[in-house]
Design an enzyme around this catalytic site. Structure first.
Site, PDB file in Angstrom:
ATOM      1  N   ILE A  81      -3.772 -11.113   7.964  1.00 40.76           N
ATOM      2  CA  ILE A  81      -3.980 -10.608   9.331  1.00 40.76           C
ATOM      3  C   ILE A  81      -5.266 -11.120   9.969  1.00 40.76           C
ATOM      4  O   ILE A  81      -5.414 -11.087  11.187  1.00 40.76           O
ATOM      5  CB  ILE A  81      -3.915  -9.063   9.403  1.00 40.76           C
ATOM      6  CG1 ILE A  81      -5.063  -8.402   8.633  1.00 40.76           C
ATOM      7  CG2 ILE A  81      -2.567  -8.546   8.924  1.00 40.76           C
ATOM      8  CD1 ILE A  81      -5.178  -6.898   8.879  1.00 40.76           C
ATOM      9  N   THR A 106      -7.811   6.776  11.476  1.00 40.83           N
ATOM     10  CA  THR A 106      -8.407   7.682  10.500  1.00 40.83           C
ATOM     11  C   THR A 106      -9.265   8.766  11.137  1.00 40.83           C
ATOM     12  O   THR A 106      -9.804   8.580  12.234  1.00 40.83           O
ATOM     13  CB  THR A 106      -9.294   6.850   9.531  1.00 40.83           C
ATOM     14  OG1 THR A 106     -10.085   7.714   8.715  1.00 40.83           O
ATOM     15  CG2 THR A 106     -10.229   5.929  10.286  1.00 40.83           C
ATOM     16  N   ASP A 107      -9.412   9.871  10.418  1.00 43.18           N
ATOM     17  CA  ASP A 107     -10.350  10.934  10.805  1.00 43.18           C
ATOM     18  C   ASP A 107     -11.792  10.418  10.839  1.00 43.18           C
ATOM     19  O   ASP A 107     -12.659  11.013  11.464  1.00 43.18           O
ATOM     20  CB  ASP A 107     -10.251  12.108   9.815  1.00 43.18           C
ATOM     21  CG  ASP A 107     -10.468  11.688   8.366  1.00 43.18           C
ATOM     22  OD1 ASP A 107      -9.790  10.727   7.922  1.00 43.18           O
ATOM     23  OD2 ASP A 107     -11.299  12.294   7.669  1.00 43.18           O
ATOM     24  N   TRP A 135      -6.992  11.873   4.190  1.00 45.15           N
ATOM     25  CA  TRP A 135      -6.756  12.345   2.817  1.00 45.15           C
ATOM     26  C   TRP A 135      -5.359  11.950   2.324  1.00 45.15           C
ATOM     27  O   TRP A 135      -4.560  12.777   1.900  1.00 45.15           O
ATOM     28  CB  TRP A 135      -6.930  13.861   2.745  1.00 45.15           C
ATOM     29  CG  TRP A 135      -8.283  14.362   3.137  1.00 45.15           C
ATOM     30  CD1 TRP A 135      -9.225  13.729   3.899  1.00 45.15           C
ATOM     31  CD2 TRP A 135      -8.846  15.647   2.811  1.00 45.15           C
ATOM     32  NE1 TRP A 135     -10.326  14.521   4.073  1.00 45.15           N
ATOM     33  CE2 TRP A 135     -10.124  15.712   3.412  1.00 45.15           C
ATOM     34  CE3 TRP A 135      -8.389  16.749   2.089  1.00 45.15           C
ATOM     35  CZ2 TRP A 135     -10.967  16.820   3.294  1.00 45.15           C
ATOM     36  CZ3 TRP A 135      -9.205  17.854   1.976  1.00 45.15           C
ATOM     37  CH2 TRP A 135     -10.496  17.878   2.569  1.00 45.15           C
ATOM     38  N   LEU A 169       1.276   3.701   2.238  1.00 45.55           N
ATOM     39  CA  LEU A 169       2.036   4.019   3.440  1.00 45.55           C
ATOM     40  C   LEU A 169       3.055   2.945   3.791  1.00 45.55           C
ATOM     41  O   LEU A 169       4.213   3.252   4.087  1.00 45.55           O
ATOM     42  CB  LEU A 169       1.086   4.259   4.624  1.00 45.55           C
ATOM     43  CG  LEU A 169       1.758   4.616   5.948  1.00 45.55           C
ATOM     44  CD1 LEU A 169       2.627   5.859   5.814  1.00 45.55           C
ATOM     45  CD2 LEU A 169       0.713   4.819   7.044  1.00 45.55           C
ATOM     46  N   TYR A 205     -16.723   1.726   7.680  1.00 48.18           N
ATOM     47  CA  TYR A 205     -15.257   1.823   7.691  1.00 48.18           C
ATOM     48  C   TYR A 205     -14.778   2.507   8.976  1.00 48.18           C
ATOM     49  O   TYR A 205     -13.911   1.992   9.686  1.00 48.18           O
ATOM     50  CB  TYR A 205     -14.774   2.585   6.451  1.00 48.18           C
ATOM     51  CG  TYR A 205     -13.329   3.016   6.530  1.00 48.18           C
ATOM     52  CD1 TYR A 205     -12.304   2.077   6.480  1.00 48.18           C
ATOM     53  CD2 TYR A 205     -12.984   4.363   6.665  1.00 48.18           C
ATOM     54  CE1 TYR A 205     -10.963   2.473   6.577  1.00 48.18           C
ATOM     55  CE2 TYR A 205     -11.660   4.760   6.754  1.00 48.18           C
ATOM     56  CZ  TYR A 205     -10.656   3.817   6.708  1.00 48.18           C
ATOM     57  OH  TYR A 205      -9.347   4.208   6.809  1.00 48.18           O
ATOM     58  N   GLY A 235       0.824  -1.208   0.000  1.00 40.81           N
ATOM     59  CA  GLY A 235       0.000   0.000   0.000  1.00 40.81           C
ATOM     60  C   GLY A 235       0.860   1.260   0.000  1.00 40.81           C
ATOM     61  O   GLY A 235       2.089   1.201   0.085  1.00 40.81           O
ATOM     62  N   THR A 253      -9.931  -0.400   3.176  1.00 41.21           N
ATOM     63  CA  THR A 253     -10.143   1.051   3.075  1.00 41.21           C
ATOM     64  C   THR A 253     -11.169   1.465   2.019  1.00 41.21           C
ATOM     65  O   THR A 253     -11.320   2.654   1.748  1.00 41.21           O
ATOM     66  CB  THR A 253      -8.814   1.768   2.757  1.00 41.21           C
ATOM     67  OG1 THR A 253      -8.271   1.200   1.567  1.00 41.21           O
ATOM     68  CG2 THR A 253      -7.805   1.611   3.884  1.00 41.21           C
ATOM     69  N   LYS A 278     -12.568   0.857  12.105  1.00 43.33           N
ATOM     70  CA  LYS A 278     -11.267   1.426  12.487  1.00 43.33           C
ATOM     71  C   LYS A 278     -11.281   1.835  13.974  1.00 43.33           C
ATOM     72  O   LYS A 278     -10.280   1.700  14.671  1.00 43.33           O
ATOM     73  CB  LYS A 278     -10.913   2.624  11.602  1.00 43.33           C
ATOM     74  CG  LYS A 278     -10.597   2.261  10.156  1.00 43.33           C
ATOM     75  CD  LYS A 278      -9.369   1.377   9.997  1.00 43.33           C
ATOM     76  CE  LYS A 278      -8.068   2.132  10.205  1.00 43.33           C
ATOM     77  NZ  LYS A 278      -6.889   1.233   9.987  1.00 43.33           N
TER      78      LYS A 278
END
Length: 280
Positions: free
Chosen positions: A37, A101-102, A150, A12, A125, A10, A62, A129
């Protein structure tokens, strides 16, 4: 030091492994092929054999809209998968970084969210999270929960790549202007995450590039910096109904980074400029 990174394919995970390697830290990058996982036995075997000092958990489900129809698989990855990793980290007494995440917030109001604010997700989602955050908090003491928003990186799909592709075939675009947040460049974020795991300043953090914008402003700046002549018109999110409800306010306070001596990320405009040079 040895660090295991999940989700290495991914945006990141890829950058975190590069950053670790650059600093001479041994990195073990895994993706679903090496470690599923959602399979506790697989997680125990792979992490156990690697015996890392820290795990940076970037892997996640995601697909925000698809999650609304795939609740079970989304929860299996984001909540149960995270619990599996936390369990092994506890057993091995190693640090864990969980990327959140936000979307754990409801997006009400205009003030920036603080790390310890109450979490009220608006969609599946975000909910899964949040459950992942709880799994980490309830299992470990040596953890960093890092909320981002973002996201864009060299590896994978993101808003910038979408805009650039649309700009090649459209002279006119409409982009949402009533959702506010901060873009996050994975290259910059990776540096901060590695800084973090070298400390024991555990807890919940917010980490995005500096500055706030809406999607419309972000799109305008992308085309401006890329030198593309595209007419962008602002529209409310109500004109683009999506399956999953999005938060309007994704402003997040990064004061805690400063308080703990971490170097904050550069401005999002600066990050965008470096990113465009990288991909164009």
């Amino acid at each position: 030091m040895k660090v295991l990174v999940t989700g290495v394919k991914g945006q990141l995970g890829y950058d975190v492994v590069n950053e670790l390697t650059k600093r001479g830290i041994e990195a073990v990058g895994v993706d679903i092929q090496e470690m599923d996982i959602t399979d506790a036995a697989s997680v125990e075997k792979v992490i156990g054999e690697a015996a890392p000092d820290a795990v940076v958990h970037c892997a996640a489900y995601t697909a925000v809209d698809a999650a609304e129809d795939n609740v079970e698989i989304c929860r299996k990855v984001n909540a149960d998968g995270t619990q599996n990793i936390a369990n092994v980290c506890k057993k091995l007494d190693c640090k864990m970084v969980y990327i959140s995440t936000d979307y754990v917030f409801d997006g009400e109001g205009t003030r920036p969210w603080e790390p310890e604010d109450e979490r009220h997700p608006l969609n599946v989602y975000g909910q899964t999270k949040y459950e992942g955050e709880l799994a980490v908090q309830n299992t470990l003491e040596k953890y960093f929960i890092v909320r981002i928003s973002w996201v864009f990186g060299v590896n994978g799909k993101n808003f910038i790549k979408t805009m650039l592709n649309l700009g090649k075939t459209h002279d006119h675009l409409t982009v949402v202007n009533d959702q506010f947040g901060s873009p996050t460049y994975t290259y910059d974020l990776a540096r901060l995450l590695v800084d973090m795991i070298l400390t024991d300043k555990y807890g919940i953090y917010h980490a995005t590039n500096e500055g706030i914008c809406n999607w419309y402003e972000f799109a305008c700046e992308i085309f401006r910096q890329a030198g593309m002549k595209v007419d962008v018109a602002p529209v409310p999110a109500s004109e683009y109904p999506t399956k999953a409800k999005r938060p309007e306010n994704s402003r997040m306070s990064k004061a805690k980074l400063t308080e703990n001596g971490f170097v904050r990320l550069p401005s999002w405009q600066d990050a965008l400029e470096r990113y465009l040079k990288e991909i164009l």
